[in-house]
Enzyme design. Structure first.
Site, PDB file in Angstrom:
ATOM      1  N   HIS A  37      51.739  37.376  51.646  1.00 48.52           N
ATOM      2  CA  HIS A  37      53.192  37.341  51.490  1.00 48.52           C
ATOM      3  C   HIS A  37      53.761  35.976  51.884  1.00 48.52           C
ATOM      4  O   HIS A  37      54.901  35.873  52.324  1.00 48.52           O
ATOM      5  CB  HIS A  37      53.856  38.463  52.295  1.00 48.52           C
ATOM      6  CG  HIS A  37      53.676  39.813  51.666  1.00 48.52           C
ATOM      7  ND1 HIS A  37      54.605  40.373  50.816  1.00 48.52           N
ATOM      8  CD2 HIS A  37      52.669  40.701  51.755  1.00 48.52           C
ATOM      9  CE1 HIS A  37      54.159  41.560  50.415  1.00 48.52           C
ATOM     10  NE2 HIS A  37      52.983  41.771  50.965  1.00 48.52           N
ATOM     11  N   SER A  69      42.491  48.544  25.343  1.00 44.28           N
ATOM     12  CA  SER A  69      41.783  48.381  26.604  1.00 44.28           C
ATOM     13  C   SER A  69      40.650  49.384  26.699  1.00 44.28           C
ATOM     14  O   SER A  69      40.841  50.580  26.447  1.00 44.28           O
ATOM     15  CB  SER A  69      42.738  48.569  27.792  1.00 44.28           C
ATOM     16  OG  SER A  69      42.015  48.589  29.004  1.00 44.28           O
ATOM     17  N   SER A 128      44.720  41.920  42.520  1.00 43.79           N
ATOM     18  CA  SER A 128      45.284  41.169  41.400  1.00 43.79           C
ATOM     19  C   SER A 128      44.837  41.676  40.045  1.00 43.79           C
ATOM     20  O   SER A 128      44.533  40.910  39.146  1.00 43.79           O
ATOM     21  CB  SER A 128      44.952  39.674  41.537  1.00 43.79           C
ATOM     22  OG  SER A 128      45.608  38.916  40.550  1.00 43.79           O
ATOM     23  N   ASP A 173      48.361  34.897  42.788  1.00 47.31           N
ATOM     24  CA  ASP A 173      47.388  35.648  41.994  1.00 47.31           C
ATOM     25  C   ASP A 173      47.029  34.927  40.708  1.00 47.31           C
ATOM     26  O   ASP A 173      45.854  34.821  40.335  1.00 47.31           O
ATOM     27  CB  ASP A 173      47.929  37.039  41.666  1.00 47.31           C
ATOM     28  CG  ASP A 173      48.064  37.911  42.898  1.00 47.31           C
ATOM     29  OD1 ASP A 173      47.584  37.496  43.970  1.00 47.31           O
ATOM     30  OD2 ASP A 173      48.657  38.997  42.792  1.00 47.31           O
TER      31      ASP A 173
END
EC number: 2.7.1.6
Length: 397
Positions: A37, A69, A128, A173
């Site tokens: 953070h 996907s 991520s 990320d």
């Protein structure tokens, strides 16, 4: 040792080796060693990449984006490029379609594409997975000869997630997924994206870094993440700085005193400023060869995330408490919080014992068996280059 994370395969109609496809992109998930953070506070972070997601991409002249996907049990989704707009899509397709929107908004005239995705990055595990779903611009960059550098793609992916998806994430990320190197952790200044590759070969020193996925899911766009970010921005405004990274660690006590009775803001500020200092401490320890001593810094980091930032949860605390009681060198939660994963630094000889202790603790608590695997720093989608703090960002695709 539990489940392993391997290299996925974009099989079937989207195979990276199929003759019908014209591009293949790879993007990594990531674990963050330290620096949580801090990215949206313009601070320091230190991630490394996990095994890749694969995307097979072909160019379409029709302005249609077709997404499939291997990890979603559903038919392929077709979207009209002209209809792409923020908040128009709330499913998994928002991440890859958001990147096409961001590229077009930045002035790149793209048509359509067929995209087939496959991933081993666990969704909602704080590793991520959303940034990994933004793999497609790396292949699009080649297909359309855009000549964008890694840091530019990272900025576009962040804009897609902030504006199109509606998740107020920082830049870590996307940059980690694009710029990490194998056998290294990425020391990244998120203000200007300058970076330094820090050797991080635990196996050579007889250690391992485990990732423990609690299988408790989180969503950054459901409010709590955004509240923390807003609180940090309020703290910066009250202190008269552009971002909390501008508060020197040596001046922290004075800064907290200036915040008066803003107790929640005080806690957030304390975490961010001390976390930035912890990142610099870990870098110094790794560069001096004192790798085992980073364990104590990880323990400090978890306490700060739990007590000041208040984003841990019972399952994460169970992992870290059990691991430390089982002779782990260090441990902390990683990722955005409210579930997800913890990382555990252990001696190589203790991997099985620590893994079993955590699994037994979850079973005794009536929880689903956690997913445990070793984090071996991999190359992200593009190699990183070392730059000074004052220099331009330099991760090239």
């Amino acid at each position: 040792m539990g489940e392993a994370v391997g290299e996925p395969s974009a099989s079937g109609s989207g195979s990276c080796t199929g003759r019908s496809r014209r591009g293949c992109g790879r993007r990594a998930g990531r674990e963050n060693l330290i620096g949580e953070h801090t990215d949206y506070n313009d601070g320091f972070v230190m991630p490394s990449a996990l095994p890749h997601q694969v995307a097979a991409v072909s160019r379409r002249e029709r302005r249609i984006l077709r997404l499939h996907s291997a990890d979603v049990d559903a038919d392929p989704v077709e979207l009209r490029v002209a209809d792409l707009a923020p908040a128009s899509d709330k499913s998994w397709t928002a991440y890859p379609s958001g990147v096409l929107w961001a590229l077009r908004e930045a002035g790149h005239e793209l048509t359509g594409a067929d995209v087939h995705l496959a991933s081993t990055v666990p969704s909602g595990a704080g590793l991520s997975s959303s940034a990994a779903l933004e793999v497609r611009p790396l292949a699009m960059n080649d297909l359309y000869a855009l000549a964008l550098r890694g840091w530019q793609l990272a900025r576009l992916c962040q804009r897609a997630e902030n504006v199109y998806v509606g998740a107020p994430v920082g830049i870590m990320d996307q940059t980690a997924s694009a710029c990490c190197r194998g056998g290294h952790a990425l020391f990244l200044d998120t203000r200007d994206l300058s970076q330094r590759q820090i050797p991080f070969d635990l196996a050579a020193e007889g250690m391992r870094l485990l990732v423990v996925d609690t299988r408790v899911k989180h969503s950054h766009s459901e409010g709590e993440y955004g509240k923390r970010r807003a609180g940090c921005e309020k703290g910066a405004a009250l202190l008269g700085v552009d971002a909390l990274c501008d508060v020197p660690y040596a001046d922290l006590d004075a800064a907290l005193e200036r915040l008066g009775d803003e107790e929640e803001v005080r806690r957030l500020v304390r975490h961010v400023v001390t976390e930035d200092e912890r990142v610099e401490r870990v870098v110094a320890l790794l560069e001096s060869g004192d790798t085992r001593r980073i364990g104590a810094v990880l323990v400090e980091g978890h306490a700060s995330l739990r007590d000041d930032f208040r984003i841990s949860c019972p399952e994460l605390d169970l992992v870290v408490d059990t691991a430390l009681a089982s002779a782990a060198l260090g441990r902390r939660m990683t990722g955005g919080g409210f579930g997800g994963s913890a990382i555990v630094l252990v001696e190589a000889a203790a991997v099985d014992a620590v893994t079993k202790a955590v699994e037994d603790a979850f079973a005794a608590a009536g929880l689903k068996r956690p997913r445990v695997f070793e984090a071996v720093p991999r190359r992200g989608a593009a190699p990183g280059l070392t730059v000074s703090r004052a220099a331009s960002p330099a991760c090239t695709p």
